[in-house]
Motif scaffolding. Structure first.
Motif, PDB file in Angstrom:
ATOM      1  N   ASN A   1       0.791  -1.234   0.000  1.00 40.45           N
ATOM      2  CA  ASN A   1       0.000   0.000   0.000  1.00 40.45           C
ATOM      3  C   ASN A   1       0.832   1.297   0.000  1.00 40.45           C
ATOM      4  OD1 ASN A   1      -2.427   1.366  -0.020  1.00 40.45           O
ATOM      5  ND2 ASN A   1      -2.552   1.514   2.227  1.00 40.45           N
ATOM      6  N   PHE A   2       1.955   1.265  -0.695  1.00 32.82           N
ATOM      7  CA  PHE A   2       2.746   2.492  -0.844  1.00 32.82           C
ATOM      8  C   PHE A   2       2.463   3.147  -2.187  1.00 32.82           C
ATOM      9  CE2 PHE A   2       5.339   0.741   2.564  1.00 32.82           C
ATOM     10  CZ  PHE A   2       5.791   1.884   3.215  1.00 32.82           C
ATOM     11  N   THR A   3       2.612   4.463  -2.231  1.00 26.49           N
ATOM     12  CA  THR A   3       2.689   5.168  -3.516  1.00 26.49           C
ATOM     13  C   THR A   3       3.994   5.974  -3.501  1.00 26.49           C
ATOM     14  OG1 THR A   3       1.426   6.978  -2.589  1.00 26.49           O
ATOM     15  CG2 THR A   3       0.212   5.423  -3.956  1.00 26.49           C
ATOM     16  N   LEU A   4       4.474   6.306  -4.700  1.00 23.21           N
ATOM     17  CA  LEU A   4       5.766   7.002  -4.782  1.00 23.21           C
ATOM     18  C   LEU A   4       5.610   8.499  -4.538  1.00 23.21           C
ATOM     19  CD1 LEU A   4       7.481   5.439  -7.916  1.00 23.21           C
ATOM     20  CD2 LEU A   4       8.323   5.392  -5.554  1.00 23.21           C
ATOM     21  N   THR A   5       6.626   9.075  -3.904  1.00 22.25           N
ATOM     22  CA  THR A   5       6.661  10.532  -3.799  1.00 22.25           C
ATOM     23  C   THR A   5       8.072  11.004  -4.141  1.00 22.25           C
ATOM     24  OG1 THR A   5       6.446  12.446  -2.340  1.00 22.25           O
ATOM     25  CG2 THR A   5       7.203  10.432  -1.298  1.00 22.25           C
ATOM     26  N   ASP A   6       8.194  12.232  -4.680  1.00 17.68           N
ATOM     27  CA  ASP A   6       9.553  12.747  -4.839  1.00 17.68           C
ATOM     28  C   ASP A   6       9.828  13.855  -3.821  1.00 17.68           C
ATOM     29  OD1 ASP A   6       8.019  14.610  -6.101  1.00 17.68           O
ATOM     30  OD2 ASP A   6       8.738  14.121  -8.123  1.00 17.68           O
ATOM     31  N   ASP A   7       8.943  13.950  -2.841  1.00 19.48           N
ATOM     32  CA  ASP A   7       9.149  14.915  -1.761  1.00 19.48           C
ATOM     33  C   ASP A   7       9.543  14.156  -0.493  1.00 19.48           C
ATOM     34  OD1 ASP A   7       9.141  16.834   0.143  1.00 19.48           O
ATOM     35  OD2 ASP A   7       7.024  17.397  -0.080  1.00 19.48           O
ATOM     36  N   ILE A   8      10.810  14.289  -0.153  1.00 22.20           N
ATOM     37  CA  ILE A   8      11.340  13.496   0.962  1.00 22.20           C
ATOM     38  C   ILE A   8      10.634  13.812   2.289  1.00 22.20           C
ATOM     39  CG2 ILE A   8      13.245  15.066   1.530  1.00 22.20           C
ATOM     40  CD1 ILE A   8      14.984  12.556   1.683  1.00 22.20           C
ATOM     41  N   LYS A   9      10.179  15.060   2.443  1.00 24.29           N
ATOM     42  CA  LYS A   9       9.536  15.484   3.704  1.00 24.29           C
ATOM     43  C   LYS A   9       8.169  14.836   3.877  1.00 24.29           C
ATOM     44  CE  LYS A   9      11.802  19.966   3.871  1.00 24.29           C
ATOM     45  NZ  LYS A   9      11.980  20.556   2.551  1.00 24.29           N
ATOM     46  N   ASP A  10       7.632  14.341   2.768  1.00 25.01           N
ATOM     47  CA  ASP A  10       6.298  13.769   2.775  1.00 25.01           C
ATOM     48  C   ASP A  10       6.330  12.239   2.936  1.00 25.01           C
ATOM     49  OD1 ASP A  10       3.582  14.086   2.485  1.00 25.01           O
ATOM     50  OD2 ASP A  10       3.647  13.649   0.318  1.00 25.01           O
ATOM     51  N   ALA A  11       7.554  11.676   2.899  1.00 30.79           N
ATOM     52  CA  ALA A  11       7.678  10.208   2.822  1.00 30.79           C
ATOM     53  C   ALA A  11       7.502   9.539   4.179  1.00 30.79           C
ATOM     54  CB  ALA A  11       9.049   9.857   2.252  1.00 30.79           C
ATOM     55  N   ASP A  12       6.863   8.325   4.165  1.00 27.30           N
ATOM     56  CA  ASP A  12       6.793   7.484   5.357  1.00 27.30           C
ATOM     57  C   ASP A  12       7.960   6.495   5.370  1.00 27.30           C
ATOM     58  OD1 ASP A  12       4.027   8.270   6.366  1.00 27.30           O
ATOM     59  OD2 ASP A  12       3.670   7.788   4.251  1.00 27.30           O
ATOM     60  N   LEU A  13       8.482   6.247   4.179  1.00 23.61           N
ATOM     61  CA  LEU A  13       9.641   5.351   4.059  1.00 23.61           C
ATOM     62  C   LEU A  13      10.619   5.961   3.057  1.00 23.61           C
ATOM     63  CD1 LEU A  13      11.103   2.639   4.493  1.00 23.61           C
ATOM     64  CD2 LEU A  13       9.626   1.636   2.735  1.00 23.61           C
ATOM     65  N   ILE A  14      11.883   6.086   3.508  1.00 21.55           N
ATOM     66  CA  ILE A  14      12.922   6.637   2.634  1.00 21.55           C
ATOM     67  C   ILE A  14      13.944   5.540   2.395  1.00 21.55           C
ATOM     68  CG2 ILE A  14      14.755   8.371   2.454  1.00 21.55           C
ATOM     69  CD1 ILE A  14      13.089   9.998   4.568  1.00 21.55           C
ATOM     70  N   ILE A  15      14.176   5.230   1.116  1.00 19.60           N
ATOM     71  CA  ILE A  15      15.135   4.157   0.809  1.00 19.60           C
ATOM     72  C   ILE A  15      16.252   4.728  -0.040  1.00 19.60           C
ATOM     73  CG2 ILE A  15      15.437   2.062  -0.583  1.00 19.60           C
ATOM     74  CD1 ILE A  15      12.786   1.079   0.408  1.00 19.60           C
ATOM     75  N   ILE A  16      17.477   4.338   0.289  1.00 21.11           N
ATOM     76  CA  ILE A  16      18.593   4.671  -0.595  1.00 21.11           C
ATOM     77  C   ILE A  16      19.190   3.358  -1.083  1.00 21.11           C
ATOM     78  CG2 ILE A  16      20.136   5.090   1.405  1.00 21.11           C
ATOM     79  CD1 ILE A  16      21.570   7.153  -0.546  1.00 21.11           C
ATOM     80  N   ASN A  17      19.236   3.212  -2.408  1.00 19.78           N
ATOM     81  CA  ASN A  17      19.761   1.995  -3.023  1.00 19.78           C
ATOM     82  C   ASN A  17      21.185   2.293  -3.468  1.00 19.78           C
ATOM     83  OD1 ASN A  17      19.887  -0.564  -3.986  1.00 19.78           O
ATOM     84  ND2 ASN A  17      18.479  -0.268  -5.692  1.00 19.78           N
TER      85      ASN A  17
END
Ligand code: 5AD
Ligand code: SF4
Length: 436
Positions: A31-47
């Motif tokens: 149930n995730f959707t993508l965001t490009d606003d880091i402040k809005d994210a519930d999960l931040i991933i760095i690959n």
């Protein structure tokens, strides 16, 4: 309400595809959707990528920044190659990181997001038959993995320690994936592996022998596949059968990546590359002879331990003879867990920098010579990107970036373009025919 995922991807095409797999799993099952606003994210991933030292250093300042700007309850996850080799150390150094997921454990993403401080970096984990949920960032070009891991032992390279041993993905799964991509509108298939033309050496659950040349034929027979590219092949495994299939199969784009690394047979031996300067030149000349329009790109490392001025001149000699259309050049970077970091005679940064500049200057001269000949030529281009200033951009079969005036109508279409302007890195032209 859906949760928001922000994902940053470093490194190679393999990582780009891993990120697509992560997005696919999280958007369809969690149930995730993508965001490009880091402040809005519930999960931040760095690959992450660990092939050279610099990006690894940057990782900690980057996640430190994420931690400062993120929402209060947002989680941070570190995935990819640096996750594989640093593992727990990441959480020790940056305790606000919620999970660490190695490059060979991508399919566990749905599990790790629900655990606190989990570290999944099993190098023997076999996900070669795992069916990831579908997500693609391009509508027209589709990456399709054909293997995981790498069996080579290049002495400079950390990848076998971050992605583990090589296992080929069974051909029926690859073909299924290709068909699914084409049904969703892809016209170009990009086959991915650390060492694609070594395909078929080891499967975990498939016992028929099939090599990369046969796989290429199978993919090209899928209805709707118009173009095939692949990355990366290894010069050692460029046998005649493979080069001849490459030359004669009309669906295979005439752009070959041949990672040279060094033009000196002595350095190549120390690198454990398995081929000599002469073998490399023979393969490149055969390609040029069979396919006059072929583009050959390469990777070159300067300043490998023990590289003398004479060794470096051998590299320049190969560059002059092959006239690569594209060179990715790097200063040698000592990596943990690799033999070369302990070799004697490490080359000073000063000498390596000077060699890199000489190599790049030589390449600029070659590019100027090549691009002068492009005006007036006609290339069939698959357009896939809108650019600023009313331009659309795409690639020719032999991998030139070609731009033209136009808009959305050209996206996803093939068109013949007559070149009017040529630069070192891209061409511009006028559309003379659009294929419907
Ligand atoms: N130092 C510098 N460049 C490296 N590469 C891989 N390992 C290193 C290293 N230790 C380069 C190689 C490879 C490309 C992906 O990165 O040229 O082909
Ligand atoms: Fe790709 Fe190698 Fe970087 Fe891993 S270390 S992301 S395999 S370039």
């Amino acid at each position: 309400m859906s949760k928001k995922l922000y994902i940053e991807t470093l490194g190679c095409a393999m990582n780009v595809r891993d990120s697509e797999h992560i997005i696919g799993e999280l958007t369809t099952k969690e149930n995730f959707t993508l965001t490009d606003d880091i402040k809005d994210a519930d999960l931040i991933i760095i690959n992450t990528c660990s092939v050279r030292e610099k990006p690894v250093h940057k990782l900690f300042s980057e996640i430190g920044h994420f931690n400062k700007v993120k929402k209060k309850d947002a989680k941070i996850g570190v995935c990819g190659c640096t996750a594989s080799h640093l593992g727990e150390e990441i959480i020790k150094k940056a305790p606000y990181v919620s999970f660490v997921l190695g490059a060979r454990n991508v399919s566990k993403i749905g599990e790790v997001i629900h655990k606190e401080k989990s570290v999944e970096i099993d190098l023997n984990y076999d996900e070669s038959t795992y069916a990831f949920s579908d997500f693609r960032s391009s509508l027209y070009k589709a990456y399709v993995n054909i293997s995981i891991g790498c069996d080579k032992k290049c002495t400079f390279c950390i990848v076998p320690k971050t992605r583990g041993e090589e296992i080929s993905i069974p051909p029926d799964l690859i073909i299924k994936e290709v068909k699914r991509a084409v049904e969703n509108g892809a016209k170009e298939i990009i086959l991915l592996g650390q060492n694609v033309n070594n395909y078929g050496r080891r499967f975990s659950s498939f016992d028929k022998k099939i090599n990369f040349t046969q796989l290429l034929r199978m993919v090209s027979e899928v209805d709707g596949v118009e173009r095939i590219r692949f990355t990366s092949p290894h010069p050692l495994h460029m046998d005649d059968e493979f080069l001849e299939e490459f030359a004669k199969n009309p669906k295979i784009c005439k752009s070959m990546h041949m990672p040279l690394q060094s033009g000196s047979s002595k350095v190549l031996k120390d690198m454990k590359r398995g081929y000599t300067k002469e073998w490399f030149l023979d393969r490149a000349f055969k390609l040029r002879e069979m396919i006059p329009d072929v583009h050959i790109s390469t990777d070159i490392i300067v300043g490998f331990p023990g590289e003398s001025e004479k060794d470096f001149e051998d590299t320049l000699d190969v560059v002059k003879k092959v006239k690569f259309e594209q060179i990715f050049s790097f200063k040698y970077s000592p990596r943990p867990l690799t033999p070369a970091k302990d070799f004697k005679n490490q080359v000073s940064n000063e000498v390596a920098s000077e060699r890199l500049t000489r190599l790049q200057n030589l390449h600029f001269e070659i590019l100027d010579e090549i691009s002068k000949k492009e005006k007036g030529r006609v290339y069939k281009v698959l357009f896939d990107e809108l650019k600023l200033g009313g331009l659309v951009s795409g690639r020719s079969d032999n991998n030139w970036i070609v731009k033209t005036k136009g808009s959305e109508e050209l996206l996803g279409k093939f068109a013949d373009v007559k070149i009017t302007k040529s630069g070192r890195l891209s061409l511009e032209g006028e559309v003379i025919k659009v294929y419907e």
